[in-house]
Structures are given as structure tokens and as C-alpha cells.
Design a protein around this motif. Structure first.
Motif, PDB file in Angstrom:
ATOM      1  N   MET A 134       0.839  -1.204   0.000  1.00  0.00           N
ATOM      2  CA  MET A 134       0.000   0.000   0.000  1.00  0.00           C
ATOM      3  C   MET A 134       0.874   1.254   0.000  1.00  0.00           C
ATOM      4  O   MET A 134       0.539   2.250  -0.659  1.00  0.00           O
ATOM      5  N   ILE A 135       1.975   1.199   0.721  1.00  0.00           N
ATOM      6  CA  ILE A 135       2.894   2.347   0.744  1.00  0.00           C
ATOM      7  C   ILE A 135       3.479   2.575  -0.643  1.00  0.00           C
ATOM      8  O   ILE A 135       3.563   3.718  -1.114  1.00  0.00           O
ATOM      9  N   TYR A 136       3.889   1.494  -1.317  1.00  0.00           N
ATOM     10  CA  TYR A 136       4.421   1.638  -2.676  1.00  0.00           C
ATOM     11  C   TYR A 136       3.373   2.237  -3.607  1.00  0.00           C
ATOM     12  O   TYR A 136       3.684   3.060  -4.476  1.00  0.00           O
ATOM     13  N   LYS A 137       2.133   1.833  -3.417  1.00  0.00           N
ATOM     14  CA  LYS A 137       1.054   2.296  -4.288  1.00  0.00           C
ATOM     15  C   LYS A 137       0.703   3.762  -4.022  1.00  0.00           C
ATOM     16  O   LYS A 137       0.536   4.557  -4.955  1.00  0.00           O
ATOM     17  N   ASN A 138       0.618   4.121  -2.744  1.00  0.00           N
ATOM     18  CA  ASN A 138       0.114   5.455  -2.380  1.00  0.00           C
ATOM     19  C   ASN A 138       1.213   6.459  -2.056  1.00  0.00           C
ATOM     20  O   ASN A 138       0.954   7.656  -1.978  1.00  0.00           O
TER      21      ASN A 138
ATOM     22  N   ASP B 245       3.603  10.469   2.757  1.00  0.00           N
ATOM     23  CA  ASP B 245       3.515  11.919   2.904  1.00  0.00           C
ATOM     24  C   ASP B 245       4.828  12.470   3.457  1.00  0.00           C
ATOM     25  O   ASP B 245       5.448  11.870   4.346  1.00  0.00           O
TER      26      ASP B 245
ATOM     27  N   ASN C  37       4.247   6.455   9.762  1.00  0.00           N
ATOM     28  CA  ASN C  37       4.082   7.172   8.484  1.00  0.00           C
ATOM     29  C   ASN C  37       5.334   7.936   8.077  1.00  0.00           C
ATOM     30  O   ASN C  37       5.289   8.744   7.149  1.00  0.00           O
TER      31      ASN C  37
ATOM     32  N   ASN D  62       4.708  -1.784  -9.161  1.00  0.00           N
ATOM     33  CA  ASN D  62       4.419  -2.300  -7.824  1.00  0.00           C
ATOM     34  C   ASN D  62       4.206  -3.815  -7.797  1.00  0.00           C
ATOM     35  O   ASN D  62       3.467  -4.342  -6.958  1.00  0.00           O
TER      36      ASN D  62
END
Length: 711
Positions: A218-222, A225, A649, A448
């Protein structure tokens, strides 16, 4: 009826996850299949051969022979297909054709082509290989308990050779069931995530929980911040400045109050010294030895670092050892040209057949040349631990290392520890731990998708020094000093000890007040005036901004908020003046709740495309030298669970090239960045003498690492 060995296709059992229980006789296959079928309320496939061979024996037709292998395979396939049609979610197969194939080859040195092809072709989502750690039981059909180890090895190798996804199960019945259920729940999740069985097994064996892999994907996708900088931390605004006299007082305060405390020094020392010698490795790779001079190479590549290295070569602490080795190996060495001598010196320094320094950890390399010996960072850290981290003639030192390097550290320990203990009249206890592989990340491509090497193995990347929060969490200590392996100095040990003790004195002073206030709140011995005193302390001494609207809270809610603020681990961090070193620094940042907090922030966490953020960074006055003193127990003298104070995060996505492709991996929030983001944080300015890292081998030529005779 025409019999065949065709397995029911996935389209006929699309939602069924097939599990093969696999292993030699009397290893608990049937028991486990029944247990799992009962747990998941689904069908299981019994072993056809058992009834088949029992009937043959009872009818007087003898025992099993090679001619029985194919009929058994037909019967087993039929049973499996029948059960698959009525299974719910899972189908558990007590045995399968691969077992029949192995037995046929093992006992008869022959396997029918039809059986062999079918056994290889039959697909299962996972094999559970049952170990031989359970007692052998005689049921009248089994052969013998002898040679179980070799038979088990044959079964295991058959799965490897045929590239079947398998996990070995050990333990008693209850243990195996619990392990299997945990694995199967993760397997279901992997299927939903689109992860195939072979990849799932690699992730499982690496020890990474599937939930972590899901988070990473999910981190790779999104993306992550960026940290929002509010302003610099400066003297008087987030960074304390103490005079030399004040540091002496704080150090004395520490010495007075340390007796009942257990102190430890933690030294991150993982990884090899590859970057330290990067420019020399590039030289050996690119230098045209037979056609150009070293000076021509320096001009061609603008290799100023190489020029400095050669000019200062005889000042390096390893010079004499390499020079002597060259003279011993080459009788005409004295008559060589300077280029030939320098080229061979660098070759011996780095080549795996000789000194191999770039492959060794920094902690065991020669750093300092004293009159009577050469000292490594390992030795210097032992001396430092005695100088400021000892209580009642005992010092505890812990290194986080790479497991493969442990023999190198232990060899130095055997050579040095007793000598230093005798010299200082201090007992030194040394511990080692490794970065947990479960904190590694999977690697993905630009789309991804999981990246594999040519052997079809997933690429994993260590989670970075942020993973060491788990190592710190495991230490039994009241106060922990943290300092990097390469930040040692040849001179001014007394100054180093003074400032480290000074930071510890500040921490103990603050802890005493924090514990006093927290205990008073816990004992309900706080009134309005005490609340105001605590608020002033929190804001002015701890640089903590309270939640908006705090002044309008009820008295009870104020106490609840204050105990939440105070009941946290605390770190006092030394900060040096910024002289352009790469790395993190102290800033006020805006957190997810809109509050400003003091944090150590790396440039990779910042949005440097934002001019305002770039300007804040450009004006930074101080730098983080990784000089920390940490309090990891609460006012009840209980250890904090440090994993509860991590900002998850604030990790990093790292991109690099693999051939012509860009691949991505994830690094955990750094140990002194996001991994300590929710700690009480105090920044204190310390002098540059405390910061002498060796990032590049040429740093060893700096005065801090050169011997000075004391008069």
C-alpha cells in the motif's frame, strides 16, 4: 470405467485451496488432515493405499509391490477429486501422488511414467512437510523405524527438485495444528493479495508477517507523505545551550545519581564498510593499469579523493601492515615505480584474498595508530563505555551487528576485553544482536509488482536502522547511551565522557521531575496550582505543545492529557553546529494533528520541491550526530514498549536501478527519526569534538583520528 490420473481442474474447484500433507510414514499426516478438516469444517482426503494394501494383505495376495503403485495412484486421484467437489474453502489431502512417486522410487528404484508425470503435474496451494519429530508407530503395514532421517531427506528433496511450495511442520499435535492454522490464515490473505504460493512460502520463511507486506504494498502504491517543517530548531527555540561549567555540573549530577541505575551503551554496528572505500573500488574497476598513469586517471576522473588518499597513505593506521605484506610477497618491491606500489597497495587493501577491508564491518577495521598498538572502533567503544557508562565498576555494552560478522567482533573481544578490564578495574559485559529479518521489506518494480532474481527468488531489503528499535526495546536498562560505530576519536576521551555524562545528567534531572508529576497525578495529589506548574514544565522544559483547547478542558481531562504527555520514553540528543555534513537535523515539524513537535528529520523525509521547505533546510544551524541518551522506563520503573511510540508514516521509499529497471524498497522510520517520533525529545548543543565519524576512509586523516603525543 476408464481410470485416469487427471486432477480436478481449478475451474471445477475455483474457490478451494488445496493443501497436501506430505512426508514419510508415521509422521502424523492423517492426524493433521483430520484436525484441520474439523477445524475448518471441510472435507479431507484419506490415504487410499491404506485400505487398498490392507485388503490385499487380508486376501492373501501378499504385501505391497511395484505393481501396486499405479492402482494406488488411480484410487488416490479419484478420492481427491470426489472430496474437492464437496470441500469448503480448504481441501486437506492426507497424501498425494508425489508421496506415491517417492515411495515407488525409494523402494523399487522405479516409477511408472504415468505416475511420475501426474505427480509432477498435480498442483496444490501448499505442502505441509511433516517432520520425523513424532514417535514411529507400527500399524502392521509400515516398514521400519530405521533410517527415518534419510527417508525424510528424500521427501524434502523431492519437493525442492519439483519446485513445490512447502513449509515444514514440527512439534506435537497441538503445536502443529496451531502453526498450520496460522499459516493457512496468512495463505488465504496472500491469495486475496494476488501473491502466489511460492512467493508466500519465501515471505513466510523470511519471517515477514503478511500484514506487513500488505502495508508495504500500500505504501508503494500510495507513497509516503512528506514531513512538514514548521521552522528550524535553534538555540533558545528547541535547542538548549549550556556553558562548559554547566556541562561539568550536569555530569557531576549524573555521577551522583547513577548508582542505582542500570546503564547500557548501544552501538549500531551493522553492515560492511563498502561506502568507506567506494572511490578506491571505482579506481580498481576503471583504472587502465597497463596504459595510463595514476595521475592521468586522477585527471581523467577528477578523482580528488584518490589524490588525497595517496598523498596521505603513510598516515593511515593500516599502512604499515599492508606495506610489510607487499614487501614480504615481492622481493623487488623496493624497485617498483610509485604507481605500481600505489596500485598494489590499494589492491591488497580491498581484494578478498588479502585485507578485504570493504567487506568487513567498520567496527573491526584499524582506525587509530597509538604508540604501542593499532585500535579499532570496537576497542574505542569499550574504552568509552568504561569512561561514561559504568556503574560500580561494571559496564554493559551492546552491539547490533550482522550475524556473519559476529566471529570478527568476538575475536576482538577475546583479545581486548580482559586487558581493558584490568587497566580500568571495570568489568565489561558485551552483548550482540542482529537486525530482525522480519523487519525487511519486499522489493517491487515501477508497477508495484514483486521483484525476483534470476533464480525466481524474491528480493528483500533490510528495513534500515529503524529496525533497531526492536533491539533497543529488548535491552534491560534504565538509561541507554546510543552512538554510531564510526563516531570515535583518538584524542580527548575526557571531553567525550564529560559531554556524554552531561547529557545523561540532563536526562536524569528531567526524569526526576517527570516521575514526580506522573506519580502525583496517579495518586490524585494534584490540584489546580500543580497543574499550572506541570503545564509550565511541559511547555518550557520539554518543548511540548499541548493540544488545542487544553485550557478549556475539565480538570479530569487536563490530568488525562498531561499523563499522556509525561508517560513516554525520553531522549536527550546532542546537536552539533551544521558544517554541511549530509544527514538529519533538528526541526519543529507539524504532525498529523496540527501540533508542532521537535523531531530529527532527514532530508529524504522533506518535500524539497517546496521552496519554503527547502529554505528552512538551507538555513539549518545544527546537525544530528547521533549522540543520544535514552530513558526507557516509566515512573513505575516499568519498561516502555517502544514499538508504541513509532510514527509509522515516516518511513522511506528507496529507489535504485536493477539493470535498466527502477525498483523500489521500503525503509522503516529511522531509529532516531520516526522510530522515536512520539518520545519526549530534548535537544542540547554539544561541541564538534563529539562528532568525528568516518564515512570515507580519508576521514582517518583528520586530526581527530591522528595520534597526538600528550605532554
Amino acid at each position: 470405467m476408464e481410470e485416469n490420473l487427471k486432477q480436478l481442474s481449478k475451474t471445477g474447484a475455483s474457490e478451494i485451496i488445496k493443501i497436501a500433507i506430505f512426508g514419510p510414514e508415521s509422521t502424523g499426516k492423517t492426524t493433521l488432515a483430520k484436525q484441520l478438516a474439523e477445524y475448518y469444517q471441510t472435507a479431507w482426503v484419506p490415504e487410499f493405499a491404506r485400505d487398498y494394501l490392507q485388503e490385499k494383505l487380508d486376501s492373501g495376495r501378499g504385501i505391497c509391490d511395484v505393481e501396486d503403485m499405479l492402482p494406488i495412484a488411480y484410487g488416490q486421484t479419484k478420492l481427491e477429486n470426489q472430496s474437492a467437489a464437496i470441500a469448503n474453502t480448504f481441501l486437506f489431502c492426507d497424501t498425494n501422488l508425489m508421496v506415491t512417486k517417492v515411495f515407488s522410487e525409494l523402494y523399487y528404484n522405479f516409477c511408472d511414467t504415468l505416475l511420475d508425470e501426474a505427480a509432477r503435474a498435480h498442483q496444490y496451494d501448499l505442502f505441509f512437510l511433516t517432520d520425523i519429530d513424532v514417535p514411529w508407530e507400527d500399524d502392521g503395514l509400515r516398514d521400519s523405524p530405521e533410517g527415518r532421517e534419510s527417508v525424510f531427506s528424500v521427501f524434502k528433496q523431492s519437493l525442492i527438485d519439483n519446485k513445490k511450495p512447502f513449509i515444514t511442520l514440527t512439534g506435537d499435535k497441538k503445536t502443529r495444528l496451531n502453526k498450520a492454522v496460522t499459516i493457512l490464515e496468512e495463505l488465504k490473505m496472500a491469495k486475496k493479495m494476488g501473491i502466489d504460493s511460492l512467493d508466500f512460502v519465501q515471505i513466510h520463511e523470511h519471517g515477514i508477517p503478511l500484514t506487513k507486506v500488505q502495508e508495504q504494498l500500500m505504501i508503494y502504491k500510495n507513497g509516503i507523505d512528506k514531513t512538514i517543517l514548521d521552522r528550524l530548531a535553534t538555540i533558545g527555540d528547541g535547542i538548549r545551550h549550556l556553558s562548559s561549567e554547566e556541562f561539568v555540573k550536569k555530569a557531576a549530577f549524573f555521577d551522583i545519581h547513577k548508582a542505582p541505575l542500570k546503564l547500557k551503551k548501544l552501538v549500531p554496528a551493522s553492515g560492511a564498510a563498502t561506502r568507506m572505500f567506494k572511490f578506491l573500488n571505482e579506481f580498481l574497476k576503471d583504472y587502465h593499469y597497463t596504459t595510463e598513469s595514476i595521475n592521468a586517471y586522477i585527471n581523467r576522473k577528477r578523482a580528488l579523493e584518490l589524490s588525497l588518499f595517496i598523498v596521505g597513505m603513510d598516515k593511515f593506521p593500516f599502512f604499515k601492515a599492508i606495506d610489510q605484506q607487499l614487501r614480504a610477497d615481492f622481493s623487488d618491491f623496493e624497485f617498483w615505480s610509485s604507481d605500481q606500489k600505489n596500485y598494489y597497495f590499494i589492491t591488497y587493501l580491498l581484494h578478498s584474498d588479502y585485507f578485504d577491508f570493504a567487506s568487513k564491518p567498520k567496527g573491526v577495521l584499524p582506525f587509530h595508530d597509538y604508540i604501542d598498538h593499532i585500535a579499532t572502533p570496537f576497542e574505542e567503544h569499550l574504552n568509552e563505555s568504561v569512561a561514561y557508562a559504568a556503574v560500580q565498576q561494571k559496564s554493559y555494552l551492546h552491539f547490533t551487528i550482522t550475524q556473519a560478522h559476529q566471529p570478527l567482533f568476538e575475536k576482538l573481544e577475546q583479545e581486548l576485553k580482559s586487558k581493558i578490564e584490568t587497566q580500568t578495574n571495570t568489568t565489561i559485559e558485551i552483548g550482540y544482536s542482529y537486525q530482525d529479518k522480519a523487519t525487511d521489506s519486499v522489493t517491487v518494480d515501477a508497477n508495484n509488482r514483486l521483484v525476483k532474481n534470476p533464480n525466481n527468488e524474491l528480493l528483500f531489503r533490510p528495513g534500515g536502522h529503524g529496525a533497531l528499535i526492536e533491539n533497543l526495546n529488548a535491552l534491560d536498562a534504565d538509561i541507554v547511551f546510543i552512538k554510531n560505530i564510526d563516531n570515535v576519536i583518538q584524542n580527548q576521551m575526557n571531553a567525550i565522557a564529560l559531554y556524554k555524562k552531561g547529557l545523561a545528567g540532563i536526562l536524569i534531572e528531567l526524569q526526576q521531575r517527570i516521575f514526580k508529576y506522573a506519580e502525583a497525578i496517579h495518586q490524585q495529589q494534584v490540584g489546580e496550582s500543580e497543574v499550572n506548574e506541570i503545564v509550565t514544565f511541559v511547555q518550557n522544559e520539554l518543548s511540548i505543545e499541548l493540544i488545542k483547547g487544553f485550557s478549556k478542558f475539565t480538570f479530569e481531562n487536563k490530568l488525562k492529557e498531561l499523563i499522556g504527555v509525561l508517560d513516554r520514553p525520553i531522549r536527550v540528543c546532542g546537536m552539533v553546529k551544521n558544517e554541511g555534513e549530509p544527514g538529519g537535523g533538528p526541526f519543529w515539524v507539524i504532525d498529523g494533528n496540527g501540533k508542532t513537535t521537535l523531531q530529527i528529520v532527514e532530508s529524504s523525509q522533506m518535500d524539497l520541491k517546496n521552496e519554503e521547505q527547502q529554505q528552512i533546510l538551507d538555513n539549518a544551524t545544527h546537525f544530528n550526530p547521533v549522540d543520544l541518551v535514552c530513558g526507557i522506563k516509566n515512573y513505575k520503573n516499568q519498561k516502555f514498549d517502544l514499538s508504541q511510540f513509532v510514527d509509522h508514516n515516516s518511513g522511506f521509499i528507496v529507489e535504485r536501478k536493477l539493470g535498466s529497471d527502477t525498483i523500489k524498497s521500503y525503509e522503516l522510520p529511522g531509529l532516531w527519526n520516526g522510530a522515536m517520533a512520539k518520545w519526549i525529545t530534548v535537544f542540547v548543543e554539544v561541541p564538534m569534538v563529539t562528532f568525528n565519524p568516518v564515512k570515507n576512509v580519508n576521514d582517518l586523516l583528520k586530526p581527530a583520528h591522528q595520534f597526538h603525543q600528550t605532554l
